[in-house]
Design a protein around this motif. Structure first.
Motif, PDB file in Angstrom:
ATOM      1  N   GLY A  79       4.729   4.669  19.760  1.00 51.72           N
ATOM      2  CA  GLY A  79       3.293   4.431  19.630  1.00 51.72           C
ATOM      3  C   GLY A  79       2.824   4.799  18.243  1.00 51.72           C
ATOM      4  N   HIS A  80       1.585   5.317  18.147  1.00 49.36           N
ATOM      5  CA  HIS A  80       1.053   5.703  16.836  1.00 49.36           C
ATOM      6  C   HIS A  80       0.195   6.956  16.973  1.00 49.36           C
ATOM      7  CE1 HIS A  80      -2.315   3.348  18.519  1.00 49.36           C
ATOM      8  NE2 HIS A  80      -3.089   4.123  17.763  1.00 49.36           N
ATOM      9  N   PHE A  81       0.137   7.744  15.884  1.00 48.75           N
ATOM     10  CA  PHE A  81      -0.675   8.952  15.865  1.00 48.75           C
ATOM     11  C   PHE A  81      -2.145   8.600  15.671  1.00 48.75           C
ATOM     12  CE2 PHE A  81       3.344  11.147  14.671  1.00 48.75           C
ATOM     13  CZ  PHE A  81       3.290  12.173  15.615  1.00 48.75           C
ATOM     14  N   ASP A  82      -3.003   9.344  16.374  1.00 47.55           N
ATOM     15  CA  ASP A  82      -4.450   9.196  16.229  1.00 47.55           C
ATOM     16  C   ASP A  82      -4.974  10.452  15.526  1.00 47.55           C
ATOM     17  OD1 ASP A  82      -7.148   8.811  16.401  1.00 47.55           O
ATOM     18  OD2 ASP A  82      -7.249   8.776  18.601  1.00 47.55           O
ATOM     19  N   THR A  83      -4.902  10.467  14.198  1.00 43.38           N
ATOM     20  CA  THR A  83      -5.275  11.665  13.447  1.00 43.38           C
ATOM     21  C   THR A  83      -6.776  11.912  13.442  1.00 43.38           C
ATOM     22  OG1 THR A  83      -5.297  10.357  11.409  1.00 43.38           O
ATOM     23  CG2 THR A  83      -3.261  11.529  11.950  1.00 43.38           C
ATOM     24  N   GLU A  84      -7.565  10.904  13.758  1.00 43.53           N
ATOM     25  CA  GLU A  84      -9.017  11.084  13.775  1.00 43.53           C
ATOM     26  C   GLU A  84      -9.436  12.065  14.866  1.00 43.53           C
ATOM     27  OE1 GLU A  84     -11.282   9.861  11.667  1.00 43.53           O
ATOM     28  OE2 GLU A  84      -9.609   9.052  10.495  1.00 43.53           O
ATOM     29  N   ARG A  85      -8.622  12.202  15.883  1.00 47.14           N
ATOM     30  CA  ARG A  85      -8.998  13.067  17.009  1.00 47.14           C
ATOM     31  C   ARG A  85      -8.032  14.237  17.191  1.00 47.14           C
ATOM     32  NH1 ARG A  85     -10.483   9.357  22.085  1.00 47.14           N
ATOM     33  NH2 ARG A  85      -8.419   8.461  21.739  1.00 47.14           N
ATOM     34  N   GLU A  86      -7.278  14.587  16.151  1.00 46.53           N
ATOM     35  CA  GLU A  86      -6.379  15.727  16.267  1.00 46.53           C
ATOM     36  C   GLU A  86      -7.176  17.027  16.160  1.00 46.53           C
ATOM     37  OE1 GLU A  86      -3.410  15.560  13.233  1.00 46.53           O
ATOM     38  OE2 GLU A  86      -4.828  15.822  11.590  1.00 46.53           O
ATOM     39  N   VAL A  87      -6.614  18.073  16.724  1.00 44.36           N
ATOM     40  CA  VAL A  87      -7.239  19.393  16.717  1.00 44.36           C
ATOM     41  C   VAL A  87      -6.204  20.413  16.261  1.00 44.36           C
ATOM     42  CG1 VAL A  87      -8.915  18.856  18.532  1.00 44.36           C
ATOM     43  CG2 VAL A  87      -6.656  19.752  19.151  1.00 44.36           C
ATOM     44  N   VAL A  88      -6.659  21.634  16.015  1.00 44.88           N
ATOM     45  CA  VAL A  88      -5.733  22.718  15.687  1.00 44.88           C
ATOM     46  C   VAL A  88      -5.853  23.808  16.742  1.00 44.88           C
ATOM     47  CG1 VAL A  88      -5.643  22.278  13.216  1.00 44.88           C
ATOM     48  CG2 VAL A  88      -7.431  23.777  14.127  1.00 44.88           C
ATOM     49  N   THR A 105      -1.818  16.630  17.728  1.00 45.28           N
ATOM     50  CA  THR A 105      -2.267  15.271  17.408  1.00 45.28           C
ATOM     51  C   THR A 105      -2.017  14.347  18.592  1.00 45.28           C
ATOM     52  OG1 THR A 105      -1.605  15.677  15.110  1.00 45.28           O
ATOM     53  CG2 THR A 105      -2.119  13.411  15.729  1.00 45.28           C
ATOM     54  N   PRO A 106      -3.043  13.618  19.058  1.00 42.66           N
ATOM     55  CA  PRO A 106      -2.817  12.629  20.111  1.00 42.66           C
ATOM     56  C   PRO A 106      -1.891  11.515  19.607  1.00 42.66           C
ATOM     57  CG  PRO A 106      -5.161  13.114  19.864  1.00 42.66           C
ATOM     58  CD  PRO A 106      -4.456  13.718  18.686  1.00 42.66           C
ATOM     59  N   PHE A 107      -0.947  11.135  20.460  1.00 45.77           N
ATOM     60  CA  PHE A 107      -0.032  10.041  20.133  1.00 45.77           C
ATOM     61  C   PHE A 107      -0.261   8.959  21.175  1.00 45.77           C
ATOM     62  CE2 PHE A 107       4.163   7.932  20.106  1.00 45.77           C
ATOM     63  CZ  PHE A 107       4.319   7.724  18.745  1.00 45.77           C
ATOM     64  N   VAL A 108      -0.805   7.831  20.727  1.00 49.05           N
ATOM     65  CA  VAL A 108      -1.175   6.747  21.638  1.00 49.05           C
ATOM     66  C   VAL A 108       0.055   5.879  21.890  1.00 49.05           C
ATOM     67  CG1 VAL A 108      -2.730   4.816  22.044  1.00 49.05           C
ATOM     68  CG2 VAL A 108      -3.509   6.788  20.702  1.00 49.05           C
ATOM     69  N   LEU A 109       0.479   5.827  23.160  1.00 48.73           N
ATOM     70  CA  LEU A 109       1.653   5.043  23.536  1.00 48.73           C
ATOM     71  C   LEU A 109       1.322   3.558  23.557  1.00 48.73           C
ATOM     72  CD1 LEU A 109       2.924   7.313  26.459  1.00 48.73           C
ATOM     73  CD2 LEU A 109       3.509   7.444  24.026  1.00 48.73           C
ATOM     74  N   THR A 110       2.343   2.747  23.657  1.00 48.49           N
ATOM     75  CA  THR A 110       2.148   1.292  23.628  1.00 48.49           C
ATOM     76  C   THR A 110       1.347   0.796  24.822  1.00 48.49           C
ATOM     77  OG1 THR A 110       4.324   1.064  24.685  1.00 48.49           O
ATOM     78  CG2 THR A 110       4.237   0.866  22.285  1.00 48.49           C
ATOM     79  N   ASP A 111       1.339   1.570  25.938  1.00 51.64           N
ATOM     80  CA  ASP A 111       0.562   1.147  27.113  1.00 51.64           C
ATOM     81  C   ASP A 111      -0.838   1.763  27.125  1.00 51.64           C
ATOM     82  OD1 ASP A 111       1.061   3.784  27.716  1.00 51.64           O
ATOM     83  OD2 ASP A 111       2.147   3.411  29.580  1.00 51.64           O
ATOM     84  N   GLY A 112      -1.221   2.466  26.066  1.00 45.38           N
ATOM     85  CA  GLY A 112      -2.570   3.014  25.959  1.00 45.38           C
ATOM     86  C   GLY A 112      -2.698   4.462  26.407  1.00 45.38           C
ATOM     87  N   LEU A 166     -15.907  27.645  20.161  1.00 41.98           N
ATOM     88  CA  LEU A 166     -15.082  27.637  18.953  1.00 41.98           C
ATOM     89  C   LEU A 166     -15.603  26.604  17.949  1.00 41.98           C
ATOM     90  CD1 LEU A 166     -11.519  27.802  20.572  1.00 41.98           C
ATOM     91  CD2 LEU A 166     -12.805  29.679  19.541  1.00 41.98           C
ATOM     92  N   PRO A 167     -15.204  26.743  16.688  1.00 42.13           N
ATOM     93  CA  PRO A 167     -15.579  25.718  15.705  1.00 42.13           C
ATOM     94  C   PRO A 167     -15.067  24.342  16.134  1.00 42.13           C
ATOM     95  CG  PRO A 167     -14.718  27.666  14.609  1.00 42.13           C
ATOM     96  CD  PRO A 167     -14.470  27.879  16.078  1.00 42.13           C
ATOM     97  N   ASP A 168     -15.698  23.325  15.586  1.00 40.42           N
ATOM     98  CA  ASP A 168     -15.341  21.952  15.948  1.00 40.42           C
ATOM     99  C   ASP A 168     -13.860  21.678  15.689  1.00 40.42           C
ATOM    100  OD1 ASP A 168     -15.892  19.314  16.795  1.00 40.42           O
ATOM    101  OD2 ASP A 168     -15.962  18.657  14.705  1.00 40.42           O
ATOM    102  N   ARG A 169     -13.213  21.027  16.661  1.00 39.41           N
ATOM    103  CA  ARG A 169     -11.823  20.593  16.579  1.00 39.41           C
ATOM    104  C   ARG A 169     -10.837  21.774  16.527  1.00 39.41           C
ATOM    105  NH1 ARG A 169     -11.321  16.130  11.992  1.00 39.41           N
ATOM    106  NH2 ARG A 169      -9.259  15.910  12.945  1.00 39.41           N
ATOM    107  N   GLN A 170     -11.224  22.897  17.133  1.00 39.61           N
ATOM    108  CA  GLN A 170     -10.325  24.027  17.266  1.00 39.61           C
ATOM    109  C   GLN A 170     -10.260  24.433  18.737  1.00 39.61           C
ATOM    110  OE1 GLN A 170     -10.786  27.309  14.568  1.00 39.61           O
ATOM    111  NE2 GLN A 170     -11.374  26.007  12.846  1.00 39.61           N
ATOM    112  N   GLU A 179      -7.699  18.174  27.359  1.00 41.39           N
ATOM    113  CA  GLU A 179      -7.659  17.157  26.316  1.00 41.39           C
ATOM    114  C   GLU A 179      -7.993  15.781  26.867  1.00 41.39           C
ATOM    115  OE1 GLU A 179      -7.162  17.673  22.798  1.00 41.39           O
ATOM    116  OE2 GLU A 179      -7.835  19.516  23.770  1.00 41.39           O
ATOM    117  N   ALA A 180      -7.643  15.523  28.122  1.00 42.99           N
ATOM    118  CA  ALA A 180      -7.994  14.238  28.730  1.00 42.99           C
ATOM    119  C   ALA A 180      -9.515  14.095  28.818  1.00 42.99           C
ATOM    120  CB  ALA A 180      -7.364  14.125  30.114  1.00 42.99           C
ATOM    121  N   ARG A 181     -10.199  15.198  29.153  1.00 40.04           N
ATOM    122  CA  ARG A 181     -11.665  15.150  29.213  1.00 40.04           C
ATOM    123  C   ARG A 181     -12.257  14.972  27.816  1.00 40.04           C
ATOM    124  NH1 ARG A 181     -10.691  19.239  33.168  1.00 40.04           N
ATOM    125  NH2 ARG A 181     -11.054  20.899  31.639  1.00 40.04           N
ATOM    126  N   ARG A 182     -11.670  15.654  26.837  1.00 42.26           N
ATOM    127  CA  ARG A 182     -12.191  15.540  25.472  1.00 42.26           C
ATOM    128  C   ARG A 182     -11.988  14.142  24.905  1.00 42.26           C
ATOM    129  NH1 ARG A 182     -10.400  15.982  20.139  1.00 42.26           N
ATOM    130  NH2 ARG A 182      -8.238  16.209  20.800  1.00 42.26           N
TER     131      ARG A 182
END
Length: 263
Positions: A79-88, A105-112, A166-170, A179-182
């Motif tokens: 699949g591909h990495f979704d860096t726009e929604r990664e957190v630390v 980092t979320p990794f979006v699989l080929t089936d979504g 917590l601070p945003d994206r932490q 993470e599914a809810r986020r």
């Protein structure tokens, strides 16, 4: 001759010895159980690490709880990495015990569906704890990642409090349900600790393989406790013999002193 064993002092010594023997035997048995448990866990880890890599969706799915025998299994995903929604993940240490972040980092699989990928450790070198750190980008486009499958983190299992506000994206814990809810997406249960592709410049720093628990130490402790248990009656006999010898010598000296001197 052995009437002294009925004295208060010797009754206490004997009772303590009788109490110590079964206590030490039970401690040895407990240590042996710990040895067996740790050996079994080490074997599970070894089996998982040496197993053939499997597609991630064969071992987990949305809502799935990663089992003990699935933990550390090597899995692959495309699949591909979704860096726009990664957190630390805050307050994580590297091999040198330096405090920093894990990059999730979320990794979006080929089936979504989404697979959570722990890309490794980065230092907390930002201007403040609230600032989002600079993170090296992963490879772009459609790729294949390999990693070790891990269960969701919980406060009960890790001892890490899931702090709010917590601070945003932490975040504090890696948990697929949260993470599914986020993300508003179907997230596979658990996450993977990335193995490949290796990052350029060794950053983020990939997580190392799990180490073996020191089961041999528990085995040594078990033997030690049983030797102590065997030594208690031996020590008791030595003390009795010493007491008996001292009493005989005292009685002999008193007899000599009581005899009248001959002219």
């Amino acid at each position: 001759m052995y009437r002294f064993l009925l004295s208060r002092q010797w009754v206490i010594i004997t009772l303590v010895a009788l109490l110590l023997i079964p206590t030490m035997i039970r401690l040895g048995i407990w240590q042996m159980h710990r040895y067996e448990e740790r050996s079994a866990r080490n074997q599970l880890v070894s089996d998982a690490l040496t197993a053939e890599p499997a597609p991630v969706e064969k071992l987990t799915s949305p809502g799935h709880t990663v089992t003990t025998d699935q933990r550390y299994r090597t899995v692959t995903a495309e699949g591909h990495f979704d860096t726009e929604r990664e957190v630390v993940v805050r307050r994580r240490v590297n091999a040198d015990e330096e405090v920093g972040f894990h990059v999730l980092t979320p990794f979006v699989l080929t089936d979504g569906k989404v697979l959570l990928v722990n890309r490794g450790w980065i230092p907390a070198d930002g201007p403040s704890q609230t600032a989002f750190p600079r993170i090296p980008a992963p490879p772009g486009g459609r790729i294949t990642v390999t990693g070790r499958l891990m269960p969701d983190e919980t406060t009960e299992a890790s001892g890490i409090k899931d702090l709010k506000g917590l601070p945003d994206r932490q975040i504090m814990l890696i948990n697929s349900e949260q993470e599914a809810r986020r993300l508003g997406a179907q997230v596979l249960g658990g996450y993977i600790a990335q193995i490949t592709p290796e990052p350029k410049g060794d950053t983020p720093e990939l997580l190392g393989k799990p180490g073996d628990e020191n089961a041999a130490l528990n085995y040594a402790y078990a033997i030690q406790w049983w030797l102590f248990a065997a030594g208690v009656p031996i020590g008791w006999v030595i003390l009795v013999r010493r007491e008996l010898r001292d009493r005989k010598e005292t009685a002999h000296q008193e007899t000599e002193q009581a005899e009248p001197a001959t002219v």
